[in-house]
Design a protein around this motif. Structure first.
Motif, short mmCIF file in Angstrom:
data_model
loop_
_atom_site.label_atom_id
_atom_site.label_comp_id
_atom_site.label_asym_id
_atom_site.label_seq_id
_atom_site.Cartn_x
_atom_site.Cartn_y
_atom_site.Cartn_z
N TYR A 193 30.92 37.48 37.61
CA TYR A 193 31.04 38.87 37.15
C TYR A 193 29.89 39.72 37.69
O TYR A 193 30.09 40.87 38.13
N GLN A 194 28.70 39.15 37.71
CA GLN A 194 27.52 39.90 38.17
C GLN A 194 27.53 40.15 39.68
O GLN A 194 26.92 41.11 40.14
N GLN A 195 28.22 39.31 40.43
CA GLN A 195 28.28 39.51 41.89
C GLN A 195 29.34 40.53 42.29
O GLN A 195 29.21 41.19 43.32
N LEU A 196 30.40 40.63 41.49
CA LEU A 196 31.51 41.52 41.83
C LEU A 196 31.15 42.98 41.53
O LEU A 196 30.72 43.29 40.42
N PRO A 197 31.32 43.89 42.48
CA PRO A 197 30.89 45.28 42.31
C PRO A 197 31.67 46.05 41.24
O PRO A 197 31.14 47.00 40.66
N ASN A 198 32.92 45.66 41.00
CA ASN A 198 33.77 46.46 40.11
C ASN A 198 34.47 45.54 39.11
O ASN A 198 35.70 45.47 39.06
N ALA A 199 33.66 44.82 38.33
CA ALA A 199 34.21 43.78 37.46
C ALA A 199 33.89 44.01 35.99
O ALA A 199 32.97 44.76 35.65
N SER A 200 34.69 43.38 35.15
CA SER A 200 34.42 43.31 33.72
C SER A 200 34.52 41.86 33.29
O SER A 200 35.15 41.04 33.97
N LEU A 201 33.88 41.53 32.20
CA LEU A 201 33.80 40.16 31.72
C LEU A 201 34.41 40.05 30.33
O LEU A 201 34.18 40.93 29.50
N GLN A 202 35.16 38.99 30.11
CA GLN A 202 35.77 38.78 28.80
C GLN A 202 35.67 37.32 28.40
O GLN A 202 35.92 36.43 29.21
N VAL A 203 35.34 37.09 27.15
CA VAL A 203 35.30 35.74 26.59
C VAL A 203 36.34 35.65 25.48
O VAL A 203 36.30 36.44 24.53
N PHE A 204 37.26 34.72 25.60
CA PHE A 204 38.29 34.53 24.58
C PHE A 204 37.78 33.55 23.53
O PHE A 204 37.37 32.44 23.87
N PRO A 205 37.81 33.94 22.26
CA PRO A 205 37.32 33.05 21.21
C PRO A 205 38.29 31.89 20.94
O PRO A 205 39.50 32.02 21.12
N HIS A 206 37.72 30.78 20.51
CA HIS A 206 38.51 29.60 20.10
C HIS A 206 39.48 29.17 21.20
O HIS A 206 40.62 28.78 20.92
N THR A 207 39.05 29.24 22.45
CA THR A 207 39.96 29.01 23.58
C THR A 207 39.43 27.89 24.47
O THR A 207 38.30 27.95 24.96
N HIS A 208 40.28 26.89 24.70
CA HIS A 208 39.97 25.76 25.57
C HIS A 208 40.52 26.03 26.98
O HIS A 208 41.15 27.05 27.23
N HIS A 209 40.29 25.08 27.90
CA HIS A 209 40.70 25.28 29.29
C HIS A 209 42.21 25.21 29.51
O HIS A 209 42.76 26.07 30.21
N PRO A 210 42.91 24.21 28.97
CA PRO A 210 44.34 24.09 29.31
C PRO A 210 45.13 25.33 28.92
O PRO A 210 44.98 25.87 27.81
N LEU A 211 45.97 25.80 29.82
CA LEU A 211 46.77 27.00 29.55
C LEU A 211 47.66 26.80 28.33
O LEU A 211 47.94 27.75 27.59
N GLU A 212 48.10 25.56 28.11
CA GLU A 212 48.97 25.27 26.97
C GLU A 212 48.26 25.49 25.63
O GLU A 212 48.92 25.61 24.59
N ARG A 213 46.94 25.57 25.65
CA ARG A 213 46.18 25.76 24.41
C ARG A 213 45.63 27.18 24.28
O ARG A 213 44.87 27.46 23.36
N VAL A 214 46.01 28.05 25.20
CA VAL A 214 45.56 29.44 25.15
C VAL A 214 46.50 30.25 24.26
O VAL A 214 47.72 30.05 24.28
N ASP A 215 45.94 31.16 23.47
CA ASP A 215 46.74 32.07 22.65
C ASP A 215 47.38 33.10 23.59
O ASP A 215 46.72 34.06 24.00
N LEU A 216 48.64 32.90 23.92
CA LEU A 216 49.29 33.76 24.91
C LEU A 216 49.52 35.18 24.41
O LEU A 216 49.54 36.12 25.21
N ASN A 217 49.67 35.35 23.12
CA ASN A 217 49.82 36.71 22.59
C ASN A 217 48.54 37.50 22.81
O ASN A 217 48.57 38.68 23.19
#
Length: 232
Positions: A193-217
């Motif tokens: 995020y810090q290297q990209l000139p036009n970026a934003s950063l987001q952290v999803f709470p209670h979220t693991h790596h596998p896509l199947e465990r991500v809150d899709l809503n």
């Protein structure tokens, strides 16, 4: 409706993105594709490389007459999207990445590859092996895993997204990571995020790596907002 391309991660396939696609289709023309060797596609006669996967995306855009497209990339898909933006900035609008690994070195690659041993996966997590077999049939999932391990080792020795290359990507980028991701750290995501000139950063709470465990809503809500389609 605006076009939005969803790119899957390593060992993934377009099918893994179908639940997210269903949530987004009311406001976007959603596109997905299988990278070569994935989702039943024939394995190439050369090793997996990020550069080749970026070519897969270009080929898809040309075949569907898409001059410019916004991209959501999960894990490796985010890496491919950013590399594509670096090489062909005229073909990419904005990019939203989730759980993309940026910290590649020989040591980190070796650590990742330890988990990509087909015999051990078959023995210790047969349910996951069965999922991979179904996902990639008729292609041998074990070969897909071996190709992926080779790609990671190559990336560890020669990462494509560096401080210098990321600084040249001018388009809007959202880099995001789950706070419980055990494969991608907040530290490396913040670094990107810090290297990209036009970026934003987001952290999803209670979220693991596998896509199947991500809150899709929650994910689709953030995707809509980022790409200019907020939920009213």
């Amino acid at each position: 409706m605006p076009d939005l391309l969803l790119l899957h991660g390593a060992l993934g396939a377009a099918s893994t993105l179908q639940p997210l696609q269903q949530l987004l289709k009311s406001d976007f023309t959603v596109h997905t594709l299988n990278f070569q060797g994935h989702g039943g596609n024939t394995l190439p006669d050369k090793p997996f490389r990020i550069e080749q996967f970026a070519e897969d995306v270009l080929r898809y855009l040309d075949q569907h007459q898409l001059q410019r497209v916004d991209i959501f990339g999960y894990s490796m898909g985010g890496y491919v999207a950013l590399y594509l933006a670096l090489q062909h900035p005229d073909r990419v609008g904005s990019i939203f990445t989730l759980a993309t690994k940026f910290a590649w070195s020989p040591d980190t690659a070796a650590k990742e590859v330890k988990m990509l041993q087909p015999d051990k996966v078959q023995e210790k997590v047969p349910a996951f092996a069965a999922i991979l077999a179904a996902r990639h049939q008729p292609t041998d999932w074990q070969e897909v895993m071996r190709y992926t391990a080779d790609m990671m080792l190559h990336l560890g020795n020669d990462p494509l997204l560096t401080e210098e290359t990321l600084s040249r990507i001018q388009l809007p980028v959202r880099v995001s990571v789950g706070d419980r991701d055990n494969m991608v750290s907040l530290q490396e995501t913040t670094w990107a995020y810090q290297q990209l000139p036009n970026a934003s950063l987001q952290v999803f709470p209670h979220t693991h790596h596998p896509l199947e465990r991500v809150d899709l809503n929650q994910l689709q809500h953030q995707i809509r907002q980022f790409f200019g389609k907020p939920i009213v």
